[in-house]
Design an enzyme around this catalytic site. Structure first.
Site, PDB file in Angstrom:
ATOM      1  N   CYS A  37      -3.572   2.777  -4.502  1.00  0.00           N
ATOM      2  CA  CYS A  37      -4.524   3.554  -3.710  1.00  0.00           C
ATOM      3  C   CYS A  37      -4.542   4.980  -4.252  1.00  0.00           C
ATOM      4  O   CYS A  37      -3.592   5.745  -4.042  1.00  0.00           O
ATOM      5  CB  CYS A  37      -4.130   3.520  -2.232  1.00  0.00           C
ATOM      6  N   HIS A  62      -7.470   0.463  -4.657  1.00  0.00           N
ATOM      7  CA  HIS A  62      -8.309   1.187  -3.696  1.00  0.00           C
ATOM      8  C   HIS A  62      -8.701   2.463  -4.403  1.00  0.00           C
ATOM      9  O   HIS A  62      -7.834   3.308  -4.659  1.00  0.00           O
ATOM     10  CB  HIS A  62      -7.507   1.598  -2.464  1.00  0.00           C
ATOM     11  N   HIS A  79       0.860  -1.193   0.000  1.00  0.00           N
ATOM     12  CA  HIS A  79       0.000   0.000   0.000  1.00  0.00           C
ATOM     13  C   HIS A  79       0.889   1.233   0.000  1.00  0.00           C
ATOM     14  O   HIS A  79       1.858   1.296   0.746  1.00  0.00           O
ATOM     15  CB  HIS A  79      -0.877  -0.025   1.260  1.00  0.00           C
ATOM     16  N   TYR A 101     -15.022   4.287   6.962  1.00  0.00           N
ATOM     17  CA  TYR A 101     -15.497   2.930   6.674  1.00  0.00           C
ATOM     18  C   TYR A 101     -16.959   2.684   7.030  1.00  0.00           C
ATOM     19  O   TYR A 101     -17.323   1.621   7.511  1.00  0.00           O
ATOM     20  CB  TYR A 101     -14.576   1.890   7.332  1.00  0.00           C
ATOM     21  N   ASP A 129     -12.778   2.799  -1.704  1.00  0.00           N
ATOM     22  CA  ASP A 129     -12.033   3.133  -0.492  1.00  0.00           C
ATOM     23  C   ASP A 129     -12.864   4.089   0.346  1.00  0.00           C
ATOM     24  O   ASP A 129     -14.057   4.254   0.096  1.00  0.00           O
ATOM     25  CB  ASP A 129     -10.670   3.697  -0.884  1.00  0.00           C
ATOM     26  N   HIS A 130     -12.243   4.713   1.309  1.00  0.00           N
ATOM     27  CA  HIS A 130     -12.954   5.585   2.259  1.00  0.00           C
ATOM     28  C   HIS A 130     -14.180   6.254   1.664  1.00  0.00           C
ATOM     29  O   HIS A 130     -14.127   6.809   0.577  1.00  0.00           O
ATOM     30  CB  HIS A 130     -12.037   6.723   2.730  1.00  0.00           C
TER      31      HIS A 130
HETATM   32  C1  DNO Z   1      -6.761   3.052   5.099  1.00  0.00           C
HETATM   33  C2  DNO Z   1      -6.191   1.825   4.555  1.00  0.00           C
HETATM   34  C3  DNO Z   1      -4.829   1.549   5.130  1.00  0.00           C
HETATM   35  C4  DNO Z   1      -4.329   0.218   4.631  1.00  0.00           C
HETATM   36  C5  DNO Z   1      -2.968  -0.130   5.122  1.00  0.00           C
HETATM   37  C6  DNO Z   1      -2.470  -1.338   4.392  1.00  0.00           C
HETATM   38  O1  DNO Z   1      -7.908   3.241   5.064  1.00  0.00           O
HETATM   39  O2  DNO Z   1      -6.173   1.841   3.186  1.00  0.00           O
HETATM   40  O3  DNO Z   1      -4.922   1.548   6.523  1.00  0.00           O
HETATM   41  O4  DNO Z   1      -5.195  -0.782   5.073  1.00  0.00           O
HETATM   42  O5  DNO Z   1      -2.079   0.903   4.963  1.00  0.00           O
HETATM   43  O6  DNO Z   1      -1.544  -1.970   5.184  1.00  0.00           O
END
Ligand code: DNO
Length: 350
Positions: A236, A263, A198, A322, A308-309
């Protein structure tokens, strides 16, 4: 493309039943949470998670994360034994049918924000980052409120860790990452698992701690440390996209065959090292989400993706970033784009 959704286990208010009701989602993204970082996950816990997912018609093919203990990043005398534990987790997850493991190599802190509930005029709220505010907080004095990714640090533990990192340089961190990959990637190959690092979030060093998974030049370097398919990326967009110098459309096309997990989220830049998170569609923020998705599609991307978020909308309360609703909207938007690409015709790069 395989649409997935993050699930934080039995304590997650976003239950498996709710996730199973989101159209297009085929697999959960989860982890075993009953073992401290560095420990070996029990086969029973892995199997229980898989069985729970399957009971809801979902697969369990992606793990986020198997955390990398600080001793590995620091390269201490404890690192070799911890790397062996890590390899054992990769083997066990492969046996259980997991195909992709997401992890990060950020010293001490995972993602950082200055605000967890930045209000919008429409009544929603989202995560925000303002470097000035972040730098004004001194983590060693307990001035930092961590955004829910780790509640285990005590102030003493954090101070000690920061002290251990005092002499850490970017080059030393690269070396320790290489040592880790040289041990883990061959095991991942044997286990049929793709490793997906990531990016650092935000993608620049902070509090004097180096961060290296930040930009195209460094991703090139990362991929060449161990130049095998299993040594891949979590792409990401929100993390890399916090830096407007990162050309995400170009990077999506360039790295598509080494991106094992995407992501996807959008951010709005509002100043130098200042941004907040927004809804997924392109016109909600500063990132060209359509262009990124199109580039992945055209380059033959066929791996896991997750919204993602999300913002907190419709009065939802929950784990920052989340909640259910906005992430589900994100999944719909991303799946809709993909269906349109597929029906539009062949991939342009093929
Ligand atoms: C945040 C996530 C990160 C991710 C870690 C992977 O929302 O994308 O916390 O899980 O960095 O290890």
């Amino acid at each position: 493309m395989k649409m997935t959704f993050r699930y934080y286990g039995a304590s997650d208010p976003v239950t498996l039943e709710k996730i199973s009701q989101i159209p297009t989602v085929s697999s959960i993204v989860s982890a075993v949470y009953d073992v401290a970082p560095g420990g070996v996950w029990s086969r029973e816990s892995i199997a229980a998670l898989k069985a729970d997912a399957e009971a809801h018609g979902l697969l369990f093919e992606v793990v986020e994360s198997v955390p990398v203990p600080e001793d590995i990043k620091l390269g201490t005398a404890k690192a070799p034994a911890l790397i062996e534990n890590y390899c054992e987790n990769v083997r066990r997850l492969g046996e259980a049918g997991v195909k992709c493991i997401c992890y990060n190599f950020m010293p001490v802190f995972d993602w950082l924000r200055s605000e967890l509930r930045r209000p919008e005029k429409d009544g929603s709220n989202s995560l925000a980052y303002d470097e000035e505010t972040v730098l004004a907080m001194n983590p060693a004095n307990g001035g930092l409120s961590l955004p829910g990714w780790d509640e285990s640090y005590t102030l003493e533990g954090l101070r000690e860790l920061l002290r251990q990192y005092e002499s850490m340089t970017e080059e030393k961190l690269w070396e320790n990452l290489k040592t880790f990959l040289e041990a883990v990637i061959p095991v991942a190959h044997e286990a049929g698992v793709n490793m997906a690092i990531h990016p650092d979030d935000p993608p620049w060093g902070i509090f004097g701690l180096p961060r290296i998974i930040t930009c195209e030049k460094n991703l090139d370097r990362f991929l060449s440390l161990v130049d095998r398919k299993e040594n891949g990326l979590t792409f990401c967009t929100g993390s890399l996209g916090a830096d407007p110098n990162n050309d995400l459309v170009r990077m999506a096309a360039k790295y598509a065959d080494r991106i094992h997990f995407a992501h996807i989220r959008n951010v709005r830049h509002t100043g130098e090292r200042k941004f907040h998170e927004v809804a997924h569609p392109t016109d909600c923020g500063s990132l060209d989400i359509y262009g990124i998705m199109r580039a992945l599609y055209d380059a033959g991307f066929d791996s896991y993706i997750r919204p993602d978020h999300g913002r907190m909308i419709w009065g939802e309360e929950g784990r920052p970033g989340y909640g259910l609703y906005d992430r589900a909207l994100g999944a719909m938007y991303l799946s809709g784009l993909w269906e349109a690409f597929e029906k539009d015709g062949p991939r342009k790069g093929k």
